[in-house]
Scaffold this active site. Structure first.
Site, PDB file in Angstrom:
ATOM      1  N   GLU A 102       0.824  -1.209   0.000  1.00 17.09           N
ATOM      2  CA  GLU A 102       0.000   0.000   0.000  1.00 17.09           C
ATOM      3  C   GLU A 102       0.861   1.262   0.000  1.00 17.09           C
ATOM      4  OE1 GLU A 102      -3.094   0.228  -0.595  1.00 17.09           O
ATOM      5  OE2 GLU A 102      -3.553  -1.909  -0.532  1.00 17.09           O
ATOM      6  N   CYS A 111     -13.230  -0.007 -16.282  1.00 15.68           N
ATOM      7  CA  CYS A 111     -13.932   1.279 -16.162  1.00 15.68           C
ATOM      8  C   CYS A 111     -12.903   2.389 -15.962  1.00 15.68           C
ATOM      9  CB  CYS A 111     -14.923   1.212 -15.001  1.00 15.68           C
ATOM     10  SG  CYS A 111     -16.089   2.592 -14.942  1.00 15.68           S
ATOM     11  N   CYS A 156     -17.486  -4.970 -19.314  1.00 19.12           N
ATOM     12  CA  CYS A 156     -17.946  -4.735 -17.940  1.00 19.12           C
ATOM     13  C   CYS A 156     -18.882  -5.853 -17.488  1.00 19.12           C
ATOM     14  CB  CYS A 156     -18.656  -3.388 -17.855  1.00 19.12           C
ATOM     15  SG  CYS A 156     -19.211  -2.991 -16.181  1.00 19.12           S
ATOM     16  N   CYS A 160     -25.784  -0.207 -15.330  1.00 17.45           N
ATOM     17  CA  CYS A 160     -24.910   0.938 -15.076  1.00 17.45           C
ATOM     18  C   CYS A 160     -25.706   2.200 -15.374  1.00 17.45           C
ATOM     19  CB  CYS A 160     -23.666   0.870 -15.959  1.00 17.45           C
ATOM     20  SG  CYS A 160     -22.657   2.373 -15.928  1.00 17.45           S
TER      21      CYS A 160
END
EC number: 3.2.2.31
Length: 304
Positions: A48, A203, A213, A218
């Site tokens: 991270e 996306c 997708c 959506c």
């Protein structure tokens, strides 16, 4: 993007199907080693730190060797700052490396070499902000907490709110949006990472691949893909910036076995001497470079 006619009017869902999203993720996710089973909370925390403002492909070149060399906070804490900066290489934003080293020291000293699982404690660690704390709680300790990065905000803006982009961040709003989408505790971590992956690979900001997708509804697609009503996006410049100059100066010091003279540093950037001087002073102020008593320069701890 090819024009697709809006679907017939339906009552739009205000959720994202975890079944569809998780099935897609199992088929299509990138092979990122910090997402594999058995990776420790410390190794997830390292990933991270590295992924902050840095593409995953660049982290892939550094992370595996890093966690083999320093698999625990205590192992990292015993390393010199200079070694940590060298291992960080060209990931950029080298203050992150210094803060990671400081974070390791605190965890080893104050937390018995164990990464905390409490978000409120995590955010007290050097270099750990709200996003990183939540990512560790979710991915390392499987807590049902919203983890919201740029990719997640974009997916939610399009799929749920029907907007091309998410606009300015709002932590309370963004967390509330994602918390409302999270499934039950057992699959919440997988859902969170799948939502990120969808934003990173399908996306995307500039060229969304809507044909790939997995979401069956959506709001943005249903509305006919309305364009963004915000200001034009600006790419993040690097060439010619102080960041580039700082990187060039650090490259000289990482390659040096002994402290270097000012003349040896100067040749790293001849384009703008005032900018070079400013970059060097900022590195000294950030304690990423030290000046020896005889006026030479070195990485921290190597100014003998």
């Amino acid at each position: 993007m090819p024009h697709i006619l809006p679907e017939p009017s339906v009552t739009g869902p205000r959720h994202i199907s975890d079944t569809n999203l998780l099935a897609w993720y199992q088929r299509s996710h990138r092979d990122l080693p910090w997402r594999e089973p058995g990776v420790s909370p410390w190794q997830i925390l390292v990933s991270e730190f590295m992924l902050q403002q840095t593409p995953a492909a660049r982290v892939l070149a550094i992370w595996p060797d890093w966690v083999r060399r320093w698999p625990t906070p205590s192992a990292t804490a015993t390393a010199s700052t200079a070694d940590v900066l060298r291992a960080w290489g060209k990931l950029g934003y080298p203050r992150r490396a210094k803060r990671l080293h400081e974070c390791a020291t605190v965890i080893a000293r104050d937390h018995n070499d164990v990464v905390p699982d409490d978000i409120e404690i995590l955010v007290t660690l050097p270099g750990v902000g709200s996003y990183t704390a939540r990512a560790v709680a979710c991915f390392a300790y499987r807590q049902r907490v919203p983890v919201v990065d740029t990719n997640v905000r974009r997916v939610v803006a399009r799929a749920v709110h029907g907007r091309a982009d998410a606009g300015a961040p709002s932590v309370p709003r963004d967390h509330a949006d994602v918390l409302a989408l999270l499934p039950h505790r057992e699959t919440a971590p997988e859902f969170s990472v799948a939502l990120m992956e969808l934003g990173a690979t399908v996306c995307t900001a500039r060229t969304p691949r809507c044909g790939l997708c997995p979401l069956d509804w959506c709001a943005w697609r249903h509305a006919g893909y309305p364009p963004s009503d915000g200001p034009p996006r600006r790419g993040q410049a690097y060439t010619g910036t102080d960041r580039q100059v700082r990187g060039r100066l650090l490259d000289v010091l990482r390659a040096a076995e002994f402290p270097v003279t000012r003349a040896e540093l100067d040749v790293a950037w001849l384009t703008d001497t005032a900018q070079r001087d400013r970059a060097l002073e900022s590195l000294l102020a950030d304690a990423l470079v030290t000046r020896t008593v005889d006026g030479r320069f070195a990485l921290p701890g190597e100014g003998f």
